[in-house]
Design a protein around this motif. Structure first.
Motif, PDB file in Angstrom:
ATOM      1  N   GLU A  24     -64.164 -18.428  60.236  1.00  0.00           N
ATOM      2  CA  GLU A  24     -64.569 -18.118  58.860  1.00  0.00           C
ATOM      3  C   GLU A  24     -65.323 -19.271  58.213  1.00  0.00           C
ATOM      4  O   GLU A  24     -65.060 -19.660  57.074  1.00  0.00           O
TER       5      GLU A  24
ATOM      6  N   GLU B   6     -61.170 -13.074  68.395  1.00  0.00           N
ATOM      7  CA  GLU B   6     -61.376 -12.266  67.186  1.00  0.00           C
ATOM      8  C   GLU B   6     -60.647 -10.929  67.311  1.00  0.00           C
ATOM      9  O   GLU B   6     -59.990 -10.463  66.373  1.00  0.00           O
TER      10      GLU B   6
ATOM     11  N   ASP C 173     -68.812 -20.086  56.935  1.00  0.00           N
ATOM     12  CA  ASP C 173     -70.097 -19.491  56.572  1.00  0.00           C
ATOM     13  C   ASP C 173     -71.276 -20.384  56.924  1.00  0.00           C
ATOM     14  O   ASP C 173     -72.369 -19.891  57.200  1.00  0.00           O
TER      15      ASP C 173
END
Length: 270
Positions: A77, A14, A79
């Motif tokens: 990414e 990240e 969710d």
């Protein structure tokens, strides 16, 4: 390993996403590797717990798996992965669920007025109790960093859950290992409190459970003396978040003591 190394790799990736010399293809391949190798193991464990009952594995097993699954979900990414961890933290089946991670809440017996909260592993040994606290801090930090871009989702602030229950848990474990000394081996200090005077709610670990093995249950009646005072890393996050980020003026007295004692914080076994 899929949990502990999973969130370490994912957090590093990240941070590295803005590095120009990491090609788009390599980034994509790395993320898919994290999903295929680590995230699958994390989810399988959280869903099945190796075929054992939800209480069978100590809190740190759940916590590292949750940390990894959350970090990978943020990195890729996805969710649905983030939501899974949030829902598990607040209402899961294993000991990483906050309702099982914390086994009792008390007032500091030394008179500070602080609330302290018993960790699920405090009756086991202090090395694992400190690991549980440290990994909880890591999980909370990953969620809180993501929360900065999603301020409309208050549940992402695990640090604040149940009236700062995580801070109270940290205080309980820190108090259990604190002395008035400054050296890590406690050779120049005495305990802040007799271990028998630390409040403890009896915890029957995996007794009369649904696991096939009926001989692994334990009945904890007090804080464990095993490994007491062998202070491990993890306290910097507790102190920094509540004192510096949240700006609270109290509630982290013992975590601050251990953070001061360890600084600069290194690796486990230090």
């Amino acid at each position: 390993a899929a949990g502990v190394q999973g969130y370490t790799f994912a957090n590093a990736a990240e941070i590295m996403q803005t590095y120009n010399n990491w090609t788009d293809k390599d980034k994509s391949d790395f993320k898919q590797w994290m999903l295929d190798v680590f995230a699958k193991k994390n989810l399988d464990f959280l869903e099945k717990h190796g075929g054992q009952c939800g209480d069978h594995y100590w809190s740190n097993w759940d916590l590292v798996s949750l940390s990894s699954y959350l970090a990978i979900g943020i990195l890729t990414e996805k969710d649905d992965m983030v939501n899974y961890v949030v829902n598990y933290f607040y209402n899961g089946v294993g000991n990483g669920y906050i309702g099982k991670l914390i086994r009792g809440t008390f007032t500091d017996p030394l008179g500070s007025g602080e609330g302290i909260a018993q960790n699920q592993e405090s009756g086991r040994d202090q090395g694992h109790a400190q690991m549980s606290a440290a990994v909880t801090a890591n999980l909370c930090q990953i969620a809180y960093t993501f929360y900065q871009d999603n301020k409309d989702v208050a549940r992402l602030d695990f640090f604040a859950a149940n009236n700062n229950a995580i801070m109270k848990m940290g205080e309980y474990v820190a108090l259990s290992n604190a002395t008035d000394g400054v050296k890590n081996d406690n050779s120049d200090g005495t305990w802040l409190i007799d271990i028998a005077k630390i409040p403890f709610k009896e915890y029957q670990y995996c007794i009369n459970c649904t696991c096939k093995d009926k001989n692994h249950g334990q009945d904890h009646k007090m804080v464990s003396d095993d490994g007491r005072g062998e202070v491990r890393p993890g306290w910097e996050i507790f102190y920094t978040h509540y004192a510096k980020i949240k700006g609270l003026t109290s509630g982290y007295k013992y975590a601050q003591m251990l953070a001061d004692k360890m600084r600069p914080e290194g690796g486990a076994g230090e």
